[in-house]
Design a protein around this motif. Structure first.
Motif, mmCIF file in Angstrom:
data_model
loop_
_atom_site.group_PDB
_atom_site.id
_atom_site.type_symbol
_atom_site.label_atom_id
_atom_site.label_comp_id
_atom_site.label_asym_id
_atom_site.label_seq_id
_atom_site.Cartn_x
_atom_site.Cartn_y
_atom_site.Cartn_z
ATOM 1 N N ASN A 16 -76.258 -3.487 -19.303
ATOM 2 C CA ASN A 16 -76.898 -4.264 -18.247
ATOM 3 C C ASN A 16 -76.829 -3.507 -16.925
ATOM 4 O O ASN A 16 -75.950 -2.661 -16.722
ATOM 5 C CB ASN A 16 -76.224 -5.623 -18.093
ATOM 6 C CG ASN A 16 -76.517 -6.554 -19.251
ATOM 7 O OD1 ASN A 16 -77.599 -6.514 -19.824
ATOM 8 N ND2 ASN A 16 -75.557 -7.395 -19.608
ATOM 9 N N GLY A 17 -77.759 -3.819 -16.041
ATOM 10 C CA GLY A 17 -77.765 -3.159 -14.723
ATOM 11 C C GLY A 17 -79.034 -2.368 -14.522
ATOM 12 O O GLY A 17 -80.123 -2.931 -14.438
ATOM 13 N N GLY A 18 -78.902 -1.050 -14.493
ATOM 14 C CA GLY A 18 -80.070 -0.198 -14.291
ATOM 15 C C GLY A 18 -80.699 -0.397 -12.927
ATOM 16 O O GLY A 18 -80.120 -1.008 -12.024
ATOM 17 N N ASP A 19 -81.902 0.101 -12.774
ATOM 18 C CA ASP A 19 -82.601 -0.002 -11.492
ATOM 19 C C ASP A 19 -83.043 -1.430 -11.183
ATOM 20 O O ASP A 19 -83.173 -1.805 -10.015
ATOM 21 C CB ASP A 19 -83.836 0.908 -11.489
ATOM 22 C CG ASP A 19 -83.477 2.386 -11.550
ATOM 23 O OD1 ASP A 19 -82.344 2.722 -11.123
ATOM 24 O OD2 ASP A 19 -84.301 3.184 -12.014
ATOM 25 N N LEU A 20 -83.291 -2.230 -12.239
ATOM 26 C CA LEU A 20 -83.847 -3.568 -12.037
ATOM 27 C C LEU A 20 -82.813 -4.678 -12.150
ATOM 28 O O LEU A 20 -83.126 -5.844 -11.900
ATOM 29 C CB LEU A 20 -84.990 -3.816 -13.031
ATOM 30 C CG LEU A 20 -86.154 -2.821 -12.974
ATOM 31 C CD1 LEU A 20 -87.218 -3.190 -14.013
ATOM 32 C CD2 LEU A 20 -86.762 -2.789 -11.575
ATOM 33 N N GLY A 21 -81.594 -4.328 -12.552
ATOM 34 C CA GLY A 21 -80.521 -5.307 -12.585
ATOM 35 C C GLY A 21 -80.453 -6.179 -13.819
ATOM 36 O O GLY A 21 -79.593 -7.058 -13.910
ATOM 37 N N GLY A 22 -81.342 -5.954 -14.785
ATOM 38 C CA GLY A 22 -81.336 -6.771 -15.993
ATOM 39 C C GLY A 22 -80.820 -6.016 -17.195
ATOM 40 O O GLY A 22 -79.843 -5.269 -17.110
ATOM 41 N N SER A 23 -81.474 -6.192 -18.353
ATOM 42 C CA SER A 23 -81.054 -5.500 -19.567
ATOM 43 C C SER A 23 -81.615 -4.085 -19.591
ATOM 44 O O SER A 23 -82.694 -3.816 -19.052
ATOM 45 C CB SER A 23 -81.512 -6.272 -20.808
ATOM 46 O OG SER A 23 -82.924 -6.354 -20.851
#
Length: 227
Positions: free
Chosen positions: A213-220
């Motif tokens: 989870n996380g990444g640039d968009l904050g989701g999966s």
């Protein structure tokens, strides 16, 4: 004449027919979309119909691929690919549906990941499944990314949804014991992705998948690691 019935073969044949029928339905939906006004094209019921048909079509493709794999009739044809062009094709495949749902899909390819070696059909099947799943949970944004890391090509799908549940981040999807048809989510898609990834090998390295989870968009964030 033998009365023995190979149920798995009959089932595979039936699934193949269903897949073809759904493919024809999706082609017909494209034709309808081109012939009606914007108000109909953008209507939620129309978009939902297209999304669900694509999702079920993808599920049937997975089942057939896993059947062929179990019968040792599926192999990876690994060839050099222009990664950004390949990801652009995945974006184009989903463009109309995403526009109808009000979701954007951006492609980001790092300079050190411009080329890769993989089977485009197998990888496309994995990404299509993951994108279809991400559409269900995304608020309004998806990303399709490529990067190189320690000699691996990493293709990822990110969304701005709530992220994967904690228990999914701890599951090993390489075994069929993780498929539970008594629940609302069988995890078949993730098992399929893991098996398709594992068909890509280079020396002692074998492809695999990773969830976080996380990444640039904050989701999966779903990651496909290819050697």
């Amino acid at each position: 004449m033998s009365n023995d019935l190979d149920f798995s073969t009959v089932l595979a044949s039936t699934v193949h027919d269903m897949k073809n029928s759904l493919g024809m339905l999706l082609n017909s939906l494209d034709e309808v979309r081109d012939s009606v006004g914007e108000e109909v094209r953008g209507a939620r019921p129309f978009t939902t119909l297209e999304y669900e048909a694509q999702r079920v079509h993808g599920d049937l493709v997975q089942l057939l691929s896993l059947y062929r794999l179990s019968e040792e009739k599926l192999s990876a044809t690994v060839e050099e690919q222009l990664v950004h062009d390949f990801l652009d094709e995945q974006q184009a495949h989903h463009r109309r549906l995403l526009e109808g749902l009000g979701i954007t899909l951006e492609v980001h390819t790092e300079p050190d990941a411009e080329e890769g070696y993989f089977d485009p059909q197998l990888v496309s099947g994995v990404l299509t499944n993951v994108i279809n799943n991400a559409i269900r949970y995304a608020e309004s944004q998806l990303q399709l990314n490529a990067r190189a890391e320690d000699g691996w090509l990493v293709l990822s799908v990110e969304d701005d949804g709530p992220g994967y549940p904690e228990h999914m981040l701890e599951v090993d999807f390489s075994g069929t014991e993780r498929i539970d048809f008594s629940t609302g989510s069988t995890n078949l898609g993730l098992y399929f992705a893991e098996r398709m990834a594992g068909m890509h090998t280079a020396g002692d390295r074998q492809g695999f998948t990773r969830l976080r989870n996380g990444g640039d968009l904050g989701g999966s964030v779903f990651e496909l690691w290819l050697p």
